[in-house]
Each structure stands twice: as C-alpha cells, then as structure tokens.
Design an enzyme around this catalytic site. Sequence first.
Site, short mmCIF file in Angstrom:
data_model
loop_
_atom_site.label_atom_id
_atom_site.label_comp_id
_atom_site.label_asym_id
_atom_site.label_seq_id
_atom_site.Cartn_x
_atom_site.Cartn_y
_atom_site.Cartn_z
N ASP A 1 -69.30 -10.47 56.14
CA ASP A 1 -68.99 -11.61 55.26
C ASP A 1 -67.53 -11.99 55.54
OD1 ASP A 1 -69.26 -13.50 53.15
OD2 ASP A 1 -68.30 -12.11 51.76
N SER A 2 -67.07 -13.06 54.88
CA SER A 2 -65.66 -13.41 54.99
C SER A 2 -64.79 -12.42 54.19
CB SER A 2 -65.43 -14.83 54.46
OG SER A 2 -65.84 -14.89 53.10
N CYS B 1 -73.54 -13.36 54.33
CA CYS B 1 -72.75 -14.58 54.11
C CYS B 1 -73.68 -15.78 54.27
CB CYS B 1 -71.63 -14.61 55.14
SG CYS B 1 -70.73 -16.17 55.20
N GLU C 1 -61.73 -13.42 45.02
CA GLU C 1 -60.89 -12.62 45.90
C GLU C 1 -59.58 -12.23 45.20
OE1 GLU C 1 -61.31 -11.35 49.06
OE2 GLU C 1 -63.37 -12.07 49.23
N CYS D 1 -74.10 -18.24 47.59
CA CYS D 1 -72.91 -17.65 48.25
C CYS D 1 -72.84 -16.22 47.72
CB CYS D 1 -71.65 -18.42 47.87
SG CYS D 1 -70.12 -17.57 48.35
N HIS E 1 -70.49 -14.18 47.35
CA HIS E 1 -69.41 -13.91 46.39
C HIS E 1 -69.85 -14.18 44.95
CE1 HIS E 1 -66.54 -13.96 49.80
NE2 HIS E 1 -65.64 -13.48 48.97
N1 DGL Z 1 -69.57 -15.16 50.86
C1 DGL Z 1 -69.76 -16.18 51.82
C2 DGL Z 1 -71.01 -16.99 51.58
O1 DGL Z 1 -71.98 -16.42 51.16
C3 DGL Z 1 -68.54 -16.94 52.28
C4 DGL Z 1 -67.68 -17.54 51.21
C5 DGL Z 1 -66.39 -18.14 51.76
O2 DGL Z 1 -65.66 -17.43 52.47
O3 DGL Z 1 -66.12 -19.32 51.49
O4 DGL Z 1 -71.09 -18.16 51.84
#
Ligand code: DGL
Length: 279
Positions: free
Chosen positions: A13-14, A76, A153, A185, A187
């Site tokens: 993931d990011s 992600c 974050e 997402c 996150h």
């Molecule tokens: N967690 C990621 C997703 O599911 C990336 C979120 C991001 O870095 O903007 O899209």
Amino acid sequence: MGNQQQHPIGIFDSGLGGITVLRALYRQLPQESIIYFADTARLPYGDRSPEELIQYVREILTWMEAQGVKMVVMACNTSSAIALDVIRSEFKTPVLGLILPGARGAVSQGKRIGVIATQATVNSGAYQNAILEASPEAAVWQMPCPEFVPLIEANRINDPHTKRIVQKRLQPLLEQGIDTLVYGCTHYRHLSGVIQSILPSHVTCVDPAEYVVNATEQELELMGWKNPQPPLPTRFAVSGCPDQFAQSAKGWLGYQPLVEQVDLKTLTVNSSPLSITNG
Ligand code: DGL
C-alpha cells in the site's frame, strides 16, 4: 516455479491502509508468511497520475519478485483500480486486486451502493464499472475523500475536525438513500468507528479486504500453494522513514514492527536499528 508453498505473500500500500488487509489475512490465513511494503515516500497515491502509479507498482512488483513472493495482493484500491491489468501482463507472479472482490461483495449486500475512495480511484470509474457489471440493476454513487488519508497517516482519527470532514463526505451519499457503503480505500477502514457513528443502522459497510482475502485463499488452494508450515514473522519494508512507520503502525498492529527501508530504484535494504519487534 518450484515449490511455492512456503514462500511469502507480498502485500503493499502507500502507507498504513494495507494493515486493514494484513489483519484480514492474519484472521483468515494465519499460516501464511507475509511481506508488507508501504510506499511512504510517495504517499498519498490518491493524487497521483495513472502513469506515476503504474511506474510505482512496477517498481514494487520488481522488488517483491526479488524477495521470492509466491503471490502479490494489492492492499491498495488506487493501485488496483489503475495498475492491475498492466501489471498482470508484465509479471509472472499472480497478482490480486481489491476492486472485483469488493464489487462482488457490495452487490451481495445491497442495491443502492455508495463508494468512498481516493480521487484517482473515483476518476478511474473502476468500482462503478465492476459493480454494474456484477449487478446491472444496482445504482452507484462515488465520493472522493482526499482529506481522509492525510488525517489517518497523521493519527488524527479521533479529532472533532475528522468527524466533521467524514460527515461532509458521507452526507451526499446519505441523501441518495444508499443501503451499502464500500470502503473503496484501505485506509478508510481505520475510520470505521467514526463512519459507523454517522451512518444510519440500515446501511451495511463492505470492506473489500475481507473479499480479497477470500479470493487469495481460493487462489492458493487452486495452485496447491497453501503453507503447511508455521509462518515466519511478517516482514515490513517502507520507502520512507522506517521509525515513523513503526511508530504509527504499532497502534493498528498491537506490536511495534521491525521495519526495513528499501530503495526501490537500487533494490538495497537497510534495517532500522531503532525498531524493536515482538510480533
Ligand atoms: N490505501 C490506498 C487505497 O486503498 C491509497 C491511499 C492513498 O495513498 O491515497 O487507495
């Protein structure tokens, strides 16, 4: 490919979002060894162009293959929405994305479906297309939530400001009378407490992480690649600051991970001397 059973599964993931997928893997496939990569130096992914995202995922897959992973799960949605098809055509390792499993999960729960996701995922239309393909009579509304990833974050989950932003983003979906909300997402699942405090009780939340882990299990069974041995401790790697990730991840994992720093360009790895692990 030789005997793949004991090789790890790679997930990436990011940043911290993929931990929601990691936890689902721990629950459902506890015998698997896992490598987790977070591209924290280039976060957030949601503001990136398709060209940038494809290049990042290419670099991550090259590194993952060099680590000997048997399979990669994109933890992600942004990468899954933008890069999955290109990457599958370029790499030998099986790669699973979140969109299709998530869309199938959503249509199994309801007909009026709201999707909250990054701007890049919304722009791709990937969820909308996949949901309508799975169920042409479904209605879909997408909502980009660009503030969520920076707030998560920065560990600002419980700020009153965060709740106000979540309310603002959910309101247009609620006005459409959604019965289902997809965490588009990884996150965003970290905000589930806040989100569920705002949603009426008849709205069902769908976490694509649960469904991609089901798909991972099916794929492992099909290939005969389930690990019969006890797993190795999860290996964590980041492109940014290892100590910062170790500190932030601790709250979500329940232990402080040992985190390596990886330079994807040169494929060198430096361990963080300050991190300790008990997991
Ligand atoms: N967690 C990621 C997703 O599911 C990336 C979120 C991001 O870095 O903007 O899209």
